[in-house]
Design a protein around this motif. Sequence first.
Motif, PDB file in Angstrom:
ATOM      1  N   LEU A 161       0.826  -1.210   0.000  1.00  0.00           N
ATOM      2  CA  LEU A 161       0.000   0.000   0.000  1.00  0.00           C
ATOM      3  C   LEU A 161       0.860   1.260   0.000  1.00  0.00           C
ATOM      4  CD1 LEU A 161      -2.749   1.323   0.089  1.00  0.00           C
ATOM      5  CD2 LEU A 161      -2.776   0.987   2.577  1.00  0.00           C
ATOM      6  N   VAL A 162       1.957   1.239   0.753  1.00  0.00           N
ATOM      7  CA  VAL A 162       2.882   2.376   0.764  1.00  0.00           C
ATOM      8  C   VAL A 162       3.442   2.613  -0.637  1.00  0.00           C
ATOM      9  CG1 VAL A 162       5.141   3.167   1.576  1.00  0.00           C
ATOM     10  CG2 VAL A 162       3.488   2.238   3.192  1.00  0.00           C
ATOM     11  N   ALA A 163       3.829   1.539  -1.312  1.00  0.00           N
ATOM     12  CA  ALA A 163       4.390   1.672  -2.660  1.00  0.00           C
ATOM     13  C   ALA A 163       3.345   2.223  -3.639  1.00  0.00           C
ATOM     14  CB  ALA A 163       4.904   0.316  -3.141  1.00  0.00           C
ATOM     15  N   ILE A 164       2.115   1.719  -3.582  1.00  0.00           N
ATOM     16  CA  ILE A 164       1.061   2.177  -4.490  1.00  0.00           C
ATOM     17  C   ILE A 164       0.694   3.639  -4.203  1.00  0.00           C
ATOM     18  CG2 ILE A 164      -1.339   1.838  -5.176  1.00  0.00           C
ATOM     19  CD1 ILE A 164       0.519  -0.292  -6.250  1.00  0.00           C
ATOM     20  N   ALA A 165       0.620   4.013  -2.914  1.00  0.00           N
ATOM     21  CA  ALA A 165       0.287   5.395  -2.567  1.00  0.00           C
ATOM     22  C   ALA A 165       1.373   6.359  -3.034  1.00  0.00           C
ATOM     23  CB  ALA A 165       0.079   5.511  -1.062  1.00  0.00           C
ATOM     24  N   THR A 166       2.619   5.934  -2.936  1.00  0.00           N
ATOM     25  CA  THR A 166       3.735   6.770  -3.411  1.00  0.00           C
ATOM     26  C   THR A 166       3.626   6.977  -4.924  1.00  0.00           C
ATOM     27  OG1 THR A 166       5.147   5.926  -1.642  1.00  0.00           O
ATOM     28  CG2 THR A 166       6.240   6.993  -3.502  1.00  0.00           C
ATOM     29  N   ILE A 167       3.323   5.911  -5.645  1.00  0.00           N
ATOM     30  CA  ILE A 167       3.125   6.032  -7.100  1.00  0.00           C
ATOM     31  C   ILE A 167       1.945   6.965  -7.395  1.00  0.00           C
ATOM     32  CG2 ILE A 167       2.470   4.759  -9.185  1.00  0.00           C
ATOM     33  CD1 ILE A 167       3.966   2.334  -7.982  1.00  0.00           C
ATOM     34  N   GLY A 168       0.886   6.860  -6.558  1.00  0.00           N
ATOM     35  CA  GLY A 168      -0.280   7.716  -6.754  1.00  0.00           C
ATOM     36  C   GLY A 168       0.041   9.189  -6.587  1.00  0.00           C
ATOM     37  N   MET A 169       0.920   9.524  -5.642  1.00  0.00           N
ATOM     38  CA  MET A 169       1.304  10.928  -5.467  1.00  0.00           C
ATOM     39  C   MET A 169       2.015  11.465  -6.700  1.00  0.00           C
ATOM     40  SD  MET A 169       2.411  11.731  -1.553  1.00  0.00           S
ATOM     41  CE  MET A 169       3.733  10.550  -1.531  1.00  0.00           C
ATOM     42  N   PHE A 170       2.895  10.642  -7.260  1.00  0.00           N
ATOM     43  CA  PHE A 170       3.553  11.062  -8.498  1.00  0.00           C
ATOM     44  C   PHE A 170       2.546  11.174  -9.642  1.00  0.00           C
ATOM     45  CE2 PHE A 170       7.421   9.932  -6.269  1.00  0.00           C
ATOM     46  CZ  PHE A 170       8.346  10.830  -6.777  1.00  0.00           C
ATOM     47  N   GLY A 171       1.470  10.379  -9.605  1.00  0.00           N
ATOM     48  CA  GLY A 171       0.437  10.462 -10.628  1.00  0.00           C
ATOM     49  C   GLY A 171      -0.323  11.772 -10.570  1.00  0.00           C
ATOM     50  N   LEU A 172      -0.458  12.348  -9.363  1.00  0.00           N
ATOM     51  CA  LEU A 172      -1.117  13.651  -9.238  1.00  0.00           C
ATOM     52  C   LEU A 172      -0.272  14.750  -9.875  1.00  0.00           C
ATOM     53  CD1 LEU A 172      -2.338  13.392  -5.535  1.00  0.00           C
ATOM     54  CD2 LEU A 172      -3.802  13.492  -7.563  1.00  0.00           C
ATOM     55  N   ASP A 173       0.997  14.802  -9.458  1.00  0.00           N
ATOM     56  CA  ASP A 173       1.927  15.793  -9.990  1.00  0.00           C
ATOM     57  C   ASP A 173       3.318  15.368  -9.549  1.00  0.00           C
ATOM     58  OD1 ASP A 173       3.652  18.378  -9.813  1.00  0.00           O
ATOM     59  OD2 ASP A 173       1.910  18.962 -11.016  1.00  0.00           O
ATOM     60  N   TRP A 174       4.245  15.340 -10.489  1.00  0.00           N
ATOM     61  CA  TRP A 174       5.566  14.825 -10.145  1.00  0.00           C
ATOM     62  C   TRP A 174       6.247  15.666  -9.073  1.00  0.00           C
ATOM     63  CZ3 TRP A 174       9.958  17.759 -10.911  1.00  0.00           C
ATOM     64  CH2 TRP A 174       9.848  18.879 -11.749  1.00  0.00           C
ATOM     65  N   ARG A 175       5.908  16.966  -9.032  1.00  0.00           N
ATOM     66  CA  ARG A 175       6.526  17.816  -8.009  1.00  0.00           C
ATOM     67  C   ARG A 175       5.955  17.501  -6.623  1.00  0.00           C
ATOM     68  NH1 ARG A 175       5.256  22.577 -12.128  1.00  0.00           N
ATOM     69  NH2 ARG A 175       3.500  21.138 -12.252  1.00  0.00           N
ATOM     70  N   LEU A 176       4.656  17.235  -6.568  1.00  0.00           N
ATOM     71  CA  LEU A 176       4.066  16.813  -5.298  1.00  0.00           C
ATOM     72  C   LEU A 176       4.622  15.452  -4.869  1.00  0.00           C
ATOM     73  CD1 LEU A 176       0.351  17.845  -5.945  1.00  0.00           C
ATOM     74  CD2 LEU A 176       1.943  18.910  -4.326  1.00  0.00           C
ATOM     75  N   GLY A 177       4.832  14.596  -5.893  1.00  0.00           N
ATOM     76  CA  GLY A 177       5.436  13.299  -5.589  1.00  0.00           C
ATOM     77  C   GLY A 177       6.828  13.439  -5.004  1.00  0.00           C
ATOM     78  N   LEU A 178       7.614  14.345  -5.596  1.00  0.00           N
ATOM     79  CA  LEU A 178       8.964  14.569  -5.067  1.00  0.00           C
ATOM     80  C   LEU A 178       8.922  15.148  -3.662  1.00  0.00           C
ATOM     81  CD1 LEU A 178      10.928  16.018  -8.144  1.00  0.00           C
ATOM     82  CD2 LEU A 178      11.207  13.771  -7.045  1.00  0.00           C
ATOM     83  N   ALA A 179       7.938  16.018  -3.396  1.00  0.00           N
ATOM     84  CA  ALA A 179       7.819  16.587  -2.049  1.00  0.00           C
ATOM     85  C   ALA A 179       7.525  15.487  -1.032  1.00  0.00           C
ATOM     86  CB  ALA A 179       6.705  17.647  -2.023  1.00  0.00           C
ATOM     87  N   GLY A 180       6.590  14.597  -1.393  1.00  0.00           N
ATOM     88  CA  GLY A 180       6.313  13.473  -0.484  1.00  0.00           C
ATOM     89  C   GLY A 180       7.502  12.558  -0.331  1.00  0.00           C
ATOM     90  N   ALA A 181       8.232  12.374  -1.451  1.00  0.00           N
ATOM     91  CA  ALA A 181       9.421  11.509  -1.404  1.00  0.00           C
ATOM     92  C   ALA A 181      10.521  12.109  -0.546  1.00  0.00           C
ATOM     93  CB  ALA A 181       9.937  11.257  -2.817  1.00  0.00           C
ATOM     94  N   GLY A 182      10.383  13.422  -0.240  1.00  0.00           N
ATOM     95  CA  GLY A 182      11.374  14.047   0.629  1.00  0.00           C
ATOM     96  C   GLY A 182      11.418  13.419   2.005  1.00  0.00           C
ATOM     97  N   ALA A 183      10.325  12.733   2.380  1.00  0.00           N
ATOM     98  CA  ALA A 183      10.316  12.042   3.679  1.00  0.00           C
ATOM     99  C   ALA A 183      11.068  10.721   3.634  1.00  0.00           C
ATOM    100  CB  ALA A 183       8.875  11.795   4.119  1.00  0.00           C
ATOM    101  N   LEU A 184      11.292  10.199   2.426  1.00  0.00           N
ATOM    102  CA  LEU A 184      11.909   8.877   2.316  1.00  0.00           C
ATOM    103  C   LEU A 184      13.307   8.811   2.936  1.00  0.00           C
ATOM    104  CD1 LEU A 184      10.769   7.768  -1.265  1.00  0.00           C
ATOM    105  CD2 LEU A 184       9.812   7.137   0.958  1.00  0.00           C
TER     106      LEU A 184
END
Length: 595
Positions: A161-184
């Motif tokens: 679920l974590v992996a799918i949700a992370t992919i979903g954030m990038f699906g919204l907008d790659w910049r938002l995805g990168l912001a969320g990935a900042g927690a990784l």
Amino acid sequence: MSGAGTRVAPAALRTAAGGESTRWVAARCRELPWLTAATVFTTVAGATLQVLPVLLLGRVVDGVVQGDGRSVLVTVGIWMGAAALLGAAATALSTYLIGRLGADLLARLREGAVRTVLGMPSARIEQVGRGDVLSRVGDDVAVLSRGIRSAVPTVFSAGVLVAIATIGMFGLDWRLGLAGAGALPAYALALRWYLPRSAPLYRGQRIAQADRAQALISGLDGIDTVRAYRLEGAFREKVTAESWRVRDLGVEVFRFFGRFVGRENRAEFIGLVLILLVGYALLEGDAATLGEVAAAPLMFHRLFTPLGAIMFTFDEAQKSGASLTRLVGVLGEAAEDRLVGDTSVTSADAVPHPVTVQGLTFSYPDAGRPVLEDISLTIPAGGSLALVGATGAGKSTLAALIAGIGHPQAGSVRVGPHDLADLDEAGARALVSILTQETHVFSGSLADDLRLAAPGADDTALMDALRTVGAGAWAEALPEGLDTAVGEGGERLDVTKVAQIALARLVLGRTPVVVLDESTAEAGSEGAAELERAVRAACAGRTTLFVAHRLTQAMAADRIAVLDAGRVVEQGTHDELVALGGRYARLWRAWREGS
């Protein structure tokens, strides 16, 4: 080998590395391709369907902003509801399949571990200690079973679920995805700090529990020795110290896990702040829609639940992982530690053999002094010898060596033309059977329980063996005769009947030499006379060594050897030793007066 006085700390069974355990699990999963594929598919589908409503929620927000009609919003709402229902169904099916796959893997692991332990030479079991063995095939199996029912499905499903949700954030907008990935990086640093430190802690906790079990077992097994040498206080202190060690490790594990949770919370805070800041900037610059910006923090927040589930079940998962490495380690015990066939000796060679013990000396590793020293004994073919002596004199150790369990540092044990040191475990067992007071009735039919000693025996042979030891009447009276279930969940048998079953196995085994180590000690005075008659019948015509619990057993033997502090101090017949007026005569007078 019990009854030998002081024991030293045994060498534990091996523990597998994490990579070896992972390879074992992967290999077993490849043997179940359809179940493994269905488990992965339903888990991914369930995670995707759980994320879909959050993505659709962003579409609803954009629809409201853009003034879309009610029908569009209703359609999106229906899709959201359908996705939620299907996601719940897929997640439930995934949990079931993970449990099913885990149960199959656990069954294979448990059966393999038990089979390996049963195939080890008895000397190896004595070396490692029964506490370590029992904690693996008992406690470790229980821990792993509990983990498979709860922690493993949770961690696996949440990870997907974590992996799918992370992919979903990038699906919204790659910049938002990168912001969320900042927690990784913060998550990775937390895991990098936790994992290398936690695995040894959990493994140490399991080892401490095994050591505590060994301390309890050794104290209970040698209770007579403990009492004879007034060692109750020392053993109590040892068990207490091991228990405190288990407690201290448990506290350390809990404290350590609390620090890990704090680091995980810090990572969540970093990710959420980054998403909010980037989302605000994108919205201000018209680089993203309100729906996308609104869905991104919800998507990231959607990670909190699975990440929290992973954290709060990671404790159990780590325990399961530690138990897995210990069980896989049992499977990997060195090949030379397992039973192998011996073609030079067979149990069919049932003619009596003499037993010759010459200059035998035996010490436990790192022991201060030998348990047995310069022992020389002879039992003529078909004759009997009783070992007598105080608790801790070395009787059980000598009996075990004559049965081929372990090898002396000096001297030899010969059974007929065979030196036991030249035989493997199977060869020794074909010549000598040993029966101790630790007799067991396994769950199953009475016939199956008896056929442990003679797999090819027919029902007639089984009944003849039972009649030989005086068990024919009660066996025939059982509801289904030989097919009656005994052991756990079956017919209740008292200690006398259990001992008779063990003696019947001895009859069926047909080895030329038998060793009885206080095998009727647990029967008490009620069944003692009956069992002594059964013992004589079972051993008729075979070379027999008794470790005498009762001096009436010693009196019935052809010859008696008296042990004291690991040495033979007297030998002779009962009448000769009584007339000698030495140690045996004093024991006999005390026994007779007590009786």
